[in-house]
Scaffold this motif. Structure first.
Motif, mmCIF file in Angstrom:
data_model
loop_
_atom_site.group_PDB
_atom_site.id
_atom_site.type_symbol
_atom_site.label_atom_id
_atom_site.label_comp_id
_atom_site.label_asym_id
_atom_site.label_seq_id
_atom_site.Cartn_x
_atom_site.Cartn_y
_atom_site.Cartn_z
ATOM 1 N N LEU A 1 -8.974 0.997 -1.595
ATOM 2 C CA LEU A 1 -7.696 1.130 -0.912
ATOM 3 C C LEU A 1 -7.036 2.451 -1.245
ATOM 4 C CD1 LEU A 1 -6.184 -2.411 -1.612
ATOM 5 C CD2 LEU A 1 -7.444 -1.687 0.429
ATOM 6 N N LYS A 2 -6.111 2.858 -0.410
ATOM 7 C CA LYS A 2 -5.318 4.052 -0.676
ATOM 8 C C LYS A 2 -4.061 3.641 -1.446
ATOM 9 C CE LYS A 2 -6.744 6.587 3.472
ATOM 10 N NZ LYS A 2 -6.273 7.245 4.721
ATOM 11 N N THR A 3 -3.666 4.478 -2.407
ATOM 12 C CA THR A 3 -2.422 4.228 -3.119
ATOM 13 C C THR A 3 -1.245 4.609 -2.247
ATOM 14 O OG1 THR A 3 -2.525 6.414 -4.130
ATOM 15 C CG2 THR A 3 -3.470 4.591 -5.366
#
Length: 256
Positions: A253-255
């Motif tokens: 996932l992207k932060t």
């Protein structure tokens, strides 16, 4: 944003770690007590109160990219609802499942496959039951114990709504141990002796739940203990440590 269903210590830990790692996190807590613990931890986005499957679907549609189910090992309905809602909406589901405790083979240690099995086995073993099954399971336990002339001593969380519910069930202060676990073996021994327990009832809720200490204390005192084994559900993805969940999220996932 990641949605964490935080019904356990592990849920609160993973929410904190994910937030520290830079992820946007929304945390759902069922009780006011859980909400208070999360607030004190510095969790920014918290919703309080139970979510049924329909309500959970609506939450998941609001930009949730991952559902982390960190509910209690015995909250099987909550997990089933979470899996169903995630599948319907198309949001990935991850189960943070604490490890079980290995149960020793001993004549005083009895396995139970369900709540009713746990109750029936306990009723056949003694007349004073020391229950650590939680307040939600007291109605079923009391309904079976009272006609049999069996006393129930219940160890429950020391929060006002729980104590009020116990009093509504007819339990007196003499029947209640308001104490948050886990407890040491020594404290369990003292409690069993103080209340003259003849049988202990517990869930196999893992090391965090203090199961090993409860069993060791029962064996030291020389009384039987009935261990309710957790329900077996088929999760699409299971991890066992909060740090593993963080690593999974950093990889997938992207932060922000």
């Amino acid at each position: 944003m990641i949605l964490v269903l935080a019904g356990t210590l592990e849920g609160r830990i993973v929410a904190d770690l994910l937030q520290q790692a830079g992820f946007s996190v929304q945390v759902s807590a069922v009780t006011d007590y859980g909400t208070d613990l999360l607030t004190r931890q510095g969790i920014e986005h918290i919703s309080s109160g139970p979510l049924d499957e329909t309500a959970l679907r609506q939450v998941l549609k609001q930009g949730i990219t991952l559902l982390v189910d960190a509910t209690h090992p015995f909250a099987s309905l909550a997990s089933q609802n979470a899996m169903s809602a995630a599948a319907t909406v198309g949001v990935p589901y991850l189960r943070l499942e604490r490890l079980t405790t290995a149960i020793p083979s001993h004549p005083l240690v009895h396995d139970a496959a369900s709540l009713q099995d746990c109750i029936q086995k306990a009723l056949g073993l003694g007349k004073v039951l020391f229950s650590t099954l939680g307040s939600k399971n007291l109605p079923a336990l009391l309904a079976a114990a009272r006609p049999a002339g069996v006393r129930v001593v219940a160890r429950v969380l020391p929060v006002s709504e729980v104590l009020h519910a116990c009093r509504e069930l007819g339990l007196t202060p003499a029947d209640l141990v308001a104490l948050q676990g886990p407890c040491s073996r020594e404290l369990n021994v003292a409690l069993y002796r103080q209340y003259q327990a003849q049988v202990v009832l517990t869930k196999n809720s893992g090391p965090t739940g203090g199961v090993e200490e409860k069993i060791a204390a029962a064996l030291q005192v020389g009384i039987p203990i009935v261990v309710w084994q957790r329900p077996r559900l088929h999760y699409p993805l299971v991890l066992h440590q909060p740090t593993e969940v963080v690593q999974y999220c950093l990889k997938n996932l992207k932060t922000g």
